[in-house]
Design a protein around this motif. Structure first.
Motif, mmCIF file in Angstrom:
data_model
loop_
_atom_site.group_PDB
_atom_site.id
_atom_site.type_symbol
_atom_site.label_atom_id
_atom_site.label_comp_id
_atom_site.label_asym_id
_atom_site.label_seq_id
_atom_site.Cartn_x
_atom_site.Cartn_y
_atom_site.Cartn_z
ATOM 1 N N SER A 1 -10.308 3.396 -2.545
ATOM 2 C CA SER A 1 -9.546 2.623 -3.522
ATOM 3 C C SER A 1 -8.290 3.324 -3.968
ATOM 4 O O SER A 1 -8.115 4.534 -3.815
ATOM 5 C CB SER A 1 -10.596 2.401 -4.784
ATOM 6 O OG SER A 1 -10.522 3.643 -5.286
ATOM 7 N N PRO A 2 -7.352 2.839 -4.560
ATOM 8 C CA PRO A 2 -6.373 3.365 -5.376
ATOM 9 C C PRO A 2 -6.628 4.428 -6.154
ATOM 10 O O PRO A 2 -6.104 5.515 -6.314
ATOM 11 C CB PRO A 2 -5.437 2.573 -5.825
ATOM 12 C CG PRO A 2 -5.750 1.035 -5.261
ATOM 13 C CD PRO A 2 -7.207 1.392 -4.713
ATOM 14 N N ALA B 1 0.828 -1.260 -0.046
ATOM 15 C CA ALA B 1 -0.090 0.092 0.000
ATOM 16 C C ALA B 1 0.901 1.310 -0.070
ATOM 17 O O ALA B 1 0.550 1.984 -0.516
ATOM 18 C CB ALA B 1 -0.894 -0.056 1.294
ATOM 19 N N VAL C 1 2.342 1.798 -3.311
ATOM 20 C CA VAL C 1 1.337 2.383 -4.238
ATOM 21 C C VAL C 1 1.115 3.644 -4.177
ATOM 22 O O VAL C 1 1.367 4.537 -5.146
ATOM 23 C CB VAL C 1 -0.119 1.735 -4.332
ATOM 24 C CG1 VAL C 1 -1.127 2.256 -5.133
ATOM 25 C CG2 VAL C 1 0.266 0.071 -5.135
ATOM 26 N N VAL C 2 1.276 4.274 -2.902
ATOM 27 C CA VAL C 2 1.164 5.757 -2.710
ATOM 28 C C VAL C 2 2.243 6.327 -3.159
ATOM 29 O O VAL C 2 2.144 7.614 -3.711
ATOM 30 C CB VAL C 2 0.935 5.890 -1.067
ATOM 31 C CG1 VAL C 2 1.069 7.459 -0.802
ATOM 32 C CG2 VAL C 2 -0.345 5.364 -0.623
ATOM 33 N N TYR D 1 -7.774 7.383 -4.394
ATOM 34 C CA TYR D 1 -6.589 8.216 -3.855
ATOM 35 C C TYR D 1 -5.977 9.062 -4.834
ATOM 36 O O TYR D 1 -5.648 9.892 -4.601
ATOM 37 C CB TYR D 1 -5.878 7.209 -3.316
ATOM 38 C CG TYR D 1 -4.637 7.575 -2.245
ATOM 39 C CD1 TYR D 1 -4.877 8.074 -0.903
ATOM 40 C CD2 TYR D 1 -3.458 8.029 -2.868
ATOM 41 C CE1 TYR D 1 -3.680 8.667 -0.309
ATOM 42 C CE2 TYR D 1 -2.529 8.657 -2.377
ATOM 43 C CZ TYR D 1 -2.410 8.896 -0.689
ATOM 44 O OH TYR D 1 -1.496 9.274 -0.080
ATOM 45 N N PHE E 1 -5.372 -1.827 -0.099
ATOM 46 C CA PHE E 1 -5.315 -0.619 -0.072
ATOM 47 C C PHE E 1 -6.251 0.098 0.636
ATOM 48 O O PHE E 1 -6.219 1.099 1.334
ATOM 49 C CB PHE E 1 -5.278 0.181 -1.579
ATOM 50 C CG PHE E 1 -4.837 1.478 -1.512
ATOM 51 C CD1 PHE E 1 -3.795 1.815 -1.915
ATOM 52 C CD2 PHE E 1 -5.530 2.776 -1.532
ATOM 53 C CE1 PHE E 1 -3.016 3.116 -1.964
ATOM 54 C CE2 PHE E 1 -5.212 3.958 -1.615
ATOM 55 C CZ PHE E 1 -3.814 3.923 -1.722
ATOM 56 N N LEU F 1 -0.926 -0.679 -11.280
ATOM 57 C CA LEU F 1 -0.527 -0.602 -10.007
ATOM 58 C C LEU F 1 -0.264 -1.999 -9.275
ATOM 59 O O LEU F 1 0.822 -2.199 -8.474
ATOM 60 C CB LEU F 1 -1.542 0.226 -9.221
ATOM 61 C CG LEU F 1 -1.477 1.690 -9.514
ATOM 62 C CD1 LEU F 1 -2.654 2.230 -8.911
ATOM 63 C CD2 LEU F 1 -0.224 2.522 -9.137
#
Length: 126
Positions: free
Chosen positions: A62-63, A20, A23-24, A66, A55, A40
Motif C-alpha cells: 500500500s502507499p 503510482a 505517488v512514489v 511504501y 499502487f 495522495l
C-alpha cells in the motif's frame, strides 16, 4: 512446475501506471509530510480505494506501507551519515513518536535505530 505447501505464489506486478509513479515521487520527495491516503489520491485524481488498488498492483504494498519503507531508508541514511540525535532524525523523516518510530524502523530494518547506529559505528572502526 511443482508447488510446495506454504510456498508463496509467484506475483506478477502490473505495469506502472502514471498515478503510482506520481505517488512514489510525492512520498520520496517529502517523506516527512503528514501524508494520508486521501491526500495522495487527490493529488493523482483517483479515489483512495482506486489508488490503493493501482499502487498495490504496481509495488506490491500500500502507499502507506511504501511510505514507512521510504522513511526507514531515510532514517537509516541519517543515522549512518550524520550525528543528529536519534529523536531529531526521527522527526526529520516524519516520525514524531520515538516508540512508534522505533517499532516501524525495526519492522523495516530488523534492529532499532539506536542499535543500527551502533552497528554502523562498530563497522566503521573495524
Amino acid at each position: 512446475r511443482a508447488a510446495y505447501p506454504g510456498s508463496p505464489l509467484p506475483r506478477q506486478l502490473a505495469p506502472l501506471r502514471a498515478e503510482a509513479r506520481a505517488v512514489v515521487e510525492l512520498l520520496r520527495g517529502a517523506p516527512a509530510q503528514r501524508w494520508t491516503l486521501g491526500a495522495l489520491a487527490d493529488a493523482v485524481h483517483l479515489s483512495p480505494s482506486q489508488l490503493g488498488r493501482v499502487f498495490v498492483d504496481a509495488y506490491g504494498k500500500s502507499p502507506m506501507a511504501y511510505l514507512m519503507t521510504v522513511r526507514a531508508e531515510h532514517l537509516a541514511r541519517l543515522l549512518r551519515e550524520t550525528d543528529l540525535p536519534i529523536e531529531a532524525a526521527m522527526r526529520e523523516v516524519g516520525w514524531n513518536s520515538r516508540g512508534h518510530a522505533a517499532r516501524l524502523f525495526r519492522q523495516a530494518v530488523g534492529v532499532t535505530p539506536a542499535r543500527y547506529r551502533e552497528l554502523v559505528r562498530e563497522r566503521a572502526v573495524a
